[in-house]
Design a protein around this motif. Sequence first.
Motif, PDB file in Angstrom:
ATOM      1  N   PHE A  72      29.957 -28.245 -10.351  1.00  0.00           N
ATOM      2  CA  PHE A  72      29.496 -29.009 -11.520  1.00  0.00           C
ATOM      3  C   PHE A  72      27.970 -29.018 -11.619  1.00  0.00           C
ATOM      4  O   PHE A  72      27.412 -29.250 -12.691  1.00  0.00           O
ATOM      5  CB  PHE A  72      30.019 -30.448 -11.455  1.00  0.00           C
ATOM      6  CG  PHE A  72      29.798 -31.235 -12.716  1.00  0.00           C
ATOM      7  CD1 PHE A  72      30.386 -30.843 -13.913  1.00  0.00           C
ATOM      8  CD2 PHE A  72      28.991 -32.368 -12.717  1.00  0.00           C
ATOM      9  CE1 PHE A  72      30.180 -31.569 -15.080  1.00  0.00           C
ATOM     10  CE2 PHE A  72      28.784 -33.092 -13.878  1.00  0.00           C
ATOM     11  CZ  PHE A  72      29.377 -32.696 -15.060  1.00  0.00           C
ATOM     12  N   GLY A  73      27.302 -28.801 -10.484  1.00  0.00           N
ATOM     13  CA  GLY A  73      25.838 -28.685 -10.543  1.00  0.00           C
ATOM     14  C   GLY A  73      25.067 -29.941 -10.233  1.00  0.00           C
ATOM     15  O   GLY A  73      23.938 -30.091 -10.683  1.00  0.00           O
ATOM     16  N   THR A  74      25.660 -30.863  -9.468  1.00  0.00           N
ATOM     17  CA  THR A  74      24.928 -32.093  -9.161  1.00  0.00           C
ATOM     18  C   THR A  74      24.343 -32.097  -7.750  1.00  0.00           C
ATOM     19  O   THR A  74      23.926 -33.137  -7.255  1.00  0.00           O
ATOM     20  CB  THR A  74      25.798 -33.351  -9.359  1.00  0.00           C
ATOM     21  OG1 THR A  74      27.027 -33.168  -8.650  1.00  0.00           O
ATOM     22  CG2 THR A  74      26.097 -33.583 -10.815  1.00  0.00           C
ATOM     23  N   ASN A  75      24.355 -30.962  -7.076  1.00  0.00           N
ATOM     24  CA  ASN A  75      23.637 -30.907  -5.791  1.00  0.00           C
ATOM     25  C   ASN A  75      22.825 -29.626  -5.744  1.00  0.00           C
ATOM     26  O   ASN A  75      22.593 -28.991  -6.768  1.00  0.00           O
ATOM     27  CB  ASN A  75      24.604 -31.036  -4.611  1.00  0.00           C
ATOM     28  CG  ASN A  75      25.678 -29.975  -4.616  1.00  0.00           C
ATOM     29  OD1 ASN A  75      25.640 -29.030  -5.401  1.00  0.00           O
ATOM     30  ND2 ASN A  75      26.645 -30.124  -3.750  1.00  0.00           N
ATOM     31  N   ARG A  76      22.368 -29.249  -4.555  1.00  0.00           N
ATOM     32  CA  ARG A  76      21.448 -28.113  -4.499  1.00  0.00           C
ATOM     33  C   ARG A  76      22.202 -26.810  -4.253  1.00  0.00           C
ATOM     34  O   ARG A  76      23.005 -26.714  -3.324  1.00  0.00           O
ATOM     35  CB  ARG A  76      20.435 -28.338  -3.376  1.00  0.00           C
ATOM     36  CG  ARG A  76      19.458 -27.194  -3.308  1.00  0.00           C
ATOM     37  CD  ARG A  76      18.255 -27.500  -2.468  1.00  0.00           C
ATOM     38  NE  ARG A  76      17.495 -26.275  -2.284  1.00  0.00           N
ATOM     39  CZ  ARG A  76      16.626 -26.070  -1.329  1.00  0.00           C
ATOM     40  NH1 ARG A  76      16.391 -27.031  -0.446  1.00  0.00           N
ATOM     41  NH2 ARG A  76      15.999 -24.927  -1.231  1.00  0.00           N
ATOM     42  N   HIS A  77      21.917 -25.837  -5.094  1.00  0.00           N
ATOM     43  CA  HIS A  77      22.519 -24.518  -4.951  1.00  0.00           C
ATOM     44  C   HIS A  77      21.561 -23.637  -4.171  1.00  0.00           C
ATOM     45  O   HIS A  77      20.391 -23.520  -4.521  1.00  0.00           O
ATOM     46  CB  HIS A  77      22.773 -23.928  -6.339  1.00  0.00           C
ATOM     47  CG  HIS A  77      23.339 -22.544  -6.302  1.00  0.00           C
ATOM     48  ND1 HIS A  77      24.684 -22.304  -6.197  1.00  0.00           N
ATOM     49  CD2 HIS A  77      22.731 -21.330  -6.329  1.00  0.00           C
ATOM     50  CE1 HIS A  77      24.889 -20.995  -6.167  1.00  0.00           C
ATOM     51  NE2 HIS A  77      23.720 -20.389  -6.240  1.00  0.00           N
ATOM     52  N   PHE A  78      22.041 -23.058  -3.073  1.00  0.00           N
ATOM     53  CA  PHE A  78      21.170 -22.186  -2.270  1.00  0.00           C
ATOM     54  C   PHE A  78      21.324 -20.722  -2.667  1.00  0.00           C
ATOM     55  O   PHE A  78      20.350 -20.043  -2.946  1.00  0.00           O
ATOM     56  CB  PHE A  78      21.470 -22.357  -0.776  1.00  0.00           C
ATOM     57  CG  PHE A  78      20.976 -23.666  -0.223  1.00  0.00           C
ATOM     58  CD1 PHE A  78      19.696 -23.781   0.292  1.00  0.00           C
ATOM     59  CD2 PHE A  78      21.800 -24.777  -0.222  1.00  0.00           C
ATOM     60  CE1 PHE A  78      19.233 -24.981   0.791  1.00  0.00           C
ATOM     61  CE2 PHE A  78      21.347 -25.990   0.275  1.00  0.00           C
ATOM     62  CZ  PHE A  78      20.067 -26.095   0.786  1.00  0.00           C
ATOM     63  N   SER A  79      22.569 -20.248  -2.660  1.00  0.00           N
ATOM     64  CA  SER A  79      22.767 -18.839  -3.011  1.00  0.00           C
ATOM     65  C   SER A  79      24.206 -18.612  -3.442  1.00  0.00           C
ATOM     66  O   SER A  79      25.057 -19.499  -3.336  1.00  0.00           O
ATOM     67  CB  SER A  79      22.425 -17.956  -1.806  1.00  0.00           C
ATOM     68  OG  SER A  79      23.272 -18.289  -0.728  1.00  0.00           O
ATOM     69  N   GLY A  80      24.480 -17.412  -3.931  1.00  0.00           N
ATOM     70  CA  GLY A  80      25.819 -17.064  -4.383  1.00  0.00           C
ATOM     71  C   GLY A  80      25.972 -17.264  -5.874  1.00  0.00           C
ATOM     72  O   GLY A  80      25.071 -17.773  -6.549  1.00  0.00           O
ATOM     73  N   GLN A  81      27.138 -16.828  -6.401  1.00  0.00           N
ATOM     74  CA  GLN A  81      27.374 -16.939  -7.831  1.00  0.00           C
ATOM     75  C   GLN A  81      28.576 -17.826  -8.133  1.00  0.00           C
ATOM     76  O   GLN A  81      29.545 -17.823  -7.382  1.00  0.00           O
ATOM     77  CB  GLN A  81      27.663 -15.557  -8.434  1.00  0.00           C
ATOM     78  CG  GLN A  81      26.441 -14.844  -8.949  1.00  0.00           C
ATOM     79  CD  GLN A  81      26.142 -13.631  -8.116  1.00  0.00           C
ATOM     80  OE1 GLN A  81      27.026 -12.818  -7.880  1.00  0.00           O
ATOM     81  NE2 GLN A  81      24.911 -13.513  -7.642  1.00  0.00           N
ATOM     82  N   ILE A  82      28.469 -18.551  -9.240  1.00  0.00           N
ATOM     83  CA  ILE A  82      29.607 -19.292  -9.765  1.00  0.00           C
ATOM     84  C   ILE A  82      29.870 -18.699 -11.145  1.00  0.00           C
ATOM     85  O   ILE A  82      29.051 -18.850 -12.049  1.00  0.00           O
ATOM     86  CB  ILE A  82      29.295 -20.795  -9.848  1.00  0.00           C
ATOM     87  CG1 ILE A  82      28.934 -21.339  -8.456  1.00  0.00           C
ATOM     88  CG2 ILE A  82      30.480 -21.552 -10.432  1.00  0.00           C
ATOM     89  CD1 ILE A  82      28.418 -22.758  -8.466  1.00  0.00           C
ATOM     90  N   VAL A  83      30.985 -17.993 -11.272  1.00  0.00           N
ATOM     91  CA  VAL A  83      31.276 -17.303 -12.531  1.00  0.00           C
ATOM     92  C   VAL A  83      32.361 -18.064 -13.272  1.00  0.00           C
ATOM     93  O   VAL A  83      33.473 -18.228 -12.774  1.00  0.00           O
ATOM     94  CB  VAL A  83      31.723 -15.850 -12.282  1.00  0.00           C
ATOM     95  CG1 VAL A  83      31.871 -15.112 -13.616  1.00  0.00           C
ATOM     96  CG2 VAL A  83      30.731 -15.136 -11.375  1.00  0.00           C
ATOM     97  N   PHE A  84      32.015 -18.549 -14.473  1.00  0.00           N
ATOM     98  CA  PHE A  84      32.946 -19.321 -15.291  1.00  0.00           C
ATOM     99  C   PHE A  84      33.021 -18.663 -16.660  1.00  0.00           C
ATOM    100  O   PHE A  84      32.007 -18.489 -17.323  1.00  0.00           O
ATOM    101  CB  PHE A  84      32.451 -20.763 -15.390  1.00  0.00           C
ATOM    102  CG  PHE A  84      33.323 -21.656 -16.238  1.00  0.00           C
ATOM    103  CD1 PHE A  84      34.609 -21.985 -15.829  1.00  0.00           C
ATOM    104  CD2 PHE A  84      32.853 -22.162 -17.438  1.00  0.00           C
ATOM    105  CE1 PHE A  84      35.404 -22.806 -16.605  1.00  0.00           C
ATOM    106  CE2 PHE A  84      33.649 -22.982 -18.216  1.00  0.00           C
ATOM    107  CZ  PHE A  84      34.935 -23.307 -17.791  1.00  0.00           C
ATOM    108  N   LYS A  85      34.205 -18.269 -17.072  1.00  0.00           N
ATOM    109  CA  LYS A  85      34.398 -17.563 -18.348  1.00  0.00           C
ATOM    110  C   LYS A  85      33.453 -16.372 -18.462  1.00  0.00           C
ATOM    111  O   LYS A  85      32.807 -16.177 -19.507  1.00  0.00           O
ATOM    112  CB  LYS A  85      34.163 -18.506 -19.530  1.00  0.00           C
ATOM    113  CG  LYS A  85      35.222 -19.573 -19.699  1.00  0.00           C
ATOM    114  CD  LYS A  85      34.873 -20.393 -20.934  1.00  0.00           C
ATOM    115  CE  LYS A  85      35.804 -21.564 -21.142  1.00  0.00           C
ATOM    116  NZ  LYS A  85      35.252 -22.525 -22.096  1.00  0.00           N
ATOM    117  N   GLY A  86      33.290 -15.627 -17.399  1.00  0.00           N
ATOM    118  CA  GLY A  86      32.475 -14.427 -17.444  1.00  0.00           C
ATOM    119  C   GLY A  86      30.974 -14.662 -17.399  1.00  0.00           C
ATOM    120  O   GLY A  86      30.181 -13.728 -17.490  1.00  0.00           O
ATOM    121  N   GLU A  87      30.570 -15.925 -17.257  1.00  0.00           N
ATOM    122  CA  GLU A  87      29.144 -16.252 -17.268  1.00  0.00           C
ATOM    123  C   GLU A  87      28.761 -16.867 -15.925  1.00  0.00           C
ATOM    124  O   GLU A  87      29.514 -17.690 -15.389  1.00  0.00           O
ATOM    125  CB  GLU A  87      28.892 -17.272 -18.393  1.00  0.00           C
ATOM    126  CG  GLU A  87      27.451 -17.658 -18.576  1.00  0.00           C
ATOM    127  CD  GLU A  87      27.291 -18.821 -19.569  1.00  0.00           C
ATOM    128  OE1 GLU A  87      26.151 -19.135 -19.896  1.00  0.00           O
ATOM    129  OE2 GLU A  87      28.303 -19.414 -19.985  1.00  0.00           O
TER     130      GLU A  87
END
Lengths: 244, 295
Positions: A52-67
């Motif tokens: 959901f994006g409420t903490n810190r993202h370090f690396s990697g991908q989150i792909v949702f509906k091709g985005e």
Amino acid sequence: MTDLALELVSVTAGYGDNPIVREFSARLYAGTITTLIGGNGAGKSTLLRAIFGTNRHFSGQIVFKGETIEQLPPWERLKRGVGFVPQGRCNFPAMTVEENMKMGCYTLPAGRHVAAIERVANSFPMLRTKWRTDAGNLSGGEQQILEMAMVLLVEPTLLLLDEPSLGLSPKMQGDVFVTVQQVARTGVTVLVVEQNVRGALLISDRALVMEQGRLFMEGPAAEVRTDPRIRQAYLGGNIKQTAA
Amino acid sequence: MTVDAVYLLQLTLNGITLGLLYALIAVGLSLIFGVMEIINFAHGELLMLGAFAMAFALPVMGLLYWPAMAVAILATMLAGLAIYEVLLAPLKPDEFERSILITLGLSIIIIHAMQYIFTATPRLVDTQYGFEGIEIGSIRITWTRVIGAGAALVAFGGLYAVLRYTQFGRAMRAIAQNREAALMVGIRPRVVARNAVVLAAGLCGLAGAAISPIQLVTPYMGQFLIFKAFALVIIGGLGNIPGAIVAAVALGLVENWIGGFFEIVWQEAAVFVIMIAVVFLRPDGLFKRGGMRVG
């Protein structure tokens, strides 16, 4: 289960300088319920927050509906269809049920509020009976339903649920599980973290098992349920326990 | 000691006026605290800026009260916006200590910058109403006091409506009540925080403009008000807006009564004596439950 709803590619996420979830990869399929299992501190909530994006993202991908969405703030993810109901009481306690529902419409254009509230309130008749009650005065189960309703107002296609049955009576836990199933039947993809592992596995299509921030095992819920390691660690060995 | 009824009534009416203006400050402080979890120690300076803006706008506007007040409100809102964007927006949610130093430092800088530019000489502000007033029997209240109190009441009504009936205002209550739930429904905390600071600054501008024809305008006029306003917010219950209003009006009354019947020095001490008593007896403030909450 063919359509991909969400793909996590080697996601590392956490808080401050501490990565909790490490190189986590998984796929969620459209319209399915997936349970995320793991011990205390395994990083289950951290993973949901990362999606959901409420903490810190370090690396990697989150792909949702091709985005790829890992760089987007939470409200942008919500607009794209990612809904998140955090753990614990997550509503506005000094606002009425009606006001909470209106806040749920926050990202919708004003013209759609009435119709959205009407639609969701029809699915959860309990809400109408408590329309003018402050959310803080609802029972735990009612609050949980309200929180799910608040997120469903924006018609997410992916719903992240963190411990929806925590602290509820067995009867209420059952109601919450039924609700989750109803939501999934409308085509919403659900990823649920549950302390009631047995109950969650019974309503789930697939399961992800997490240990120390990493993916430990994944597969159809029925298989995971019968895996001896899972039975031992999360289902209380041989002790007979009624599922919710 | 014999108490003259007319004198008491006069003190009471003056006290209510002053209290309503205190309340504008306290409510803004409460709003910023609820939304951002910081205490804005430069809040009194926003009032001072509003009073100065009124003092400078009045002669330009031909002493017309309302246009000058509009200018003062707009000026403080812009100041609030600048303060938010430059100093407060970079703060992270857990940086309470930094927020104290930043806003306290800002307060001192504004006071001395104003003193450098405009000197410390107190200014007497004249409006179209001059010192005219209404007379009821032997009681006399100046129009500037009546209008100041009226404008404050209208502002509270407006604020209530905004917080209660608009998504703009509800989002402020929402974020104060549950930060994570606010994110859940897609609220952007920084946008709401900015709105709250600008709104609170506008209330300060209104109070400053209304107070300038009543009290002398100096760069220091806001300095102690922040501590009083903070005391009021504590007495009223943190985040409780009606609580802060009731506490502020009560303070205005107490100050005027004490100032009218005892040595004037006790007037300033009164609020803090009451605050300490309240903190000991009712740590959550006098009005813990109910009301329009922003925290």
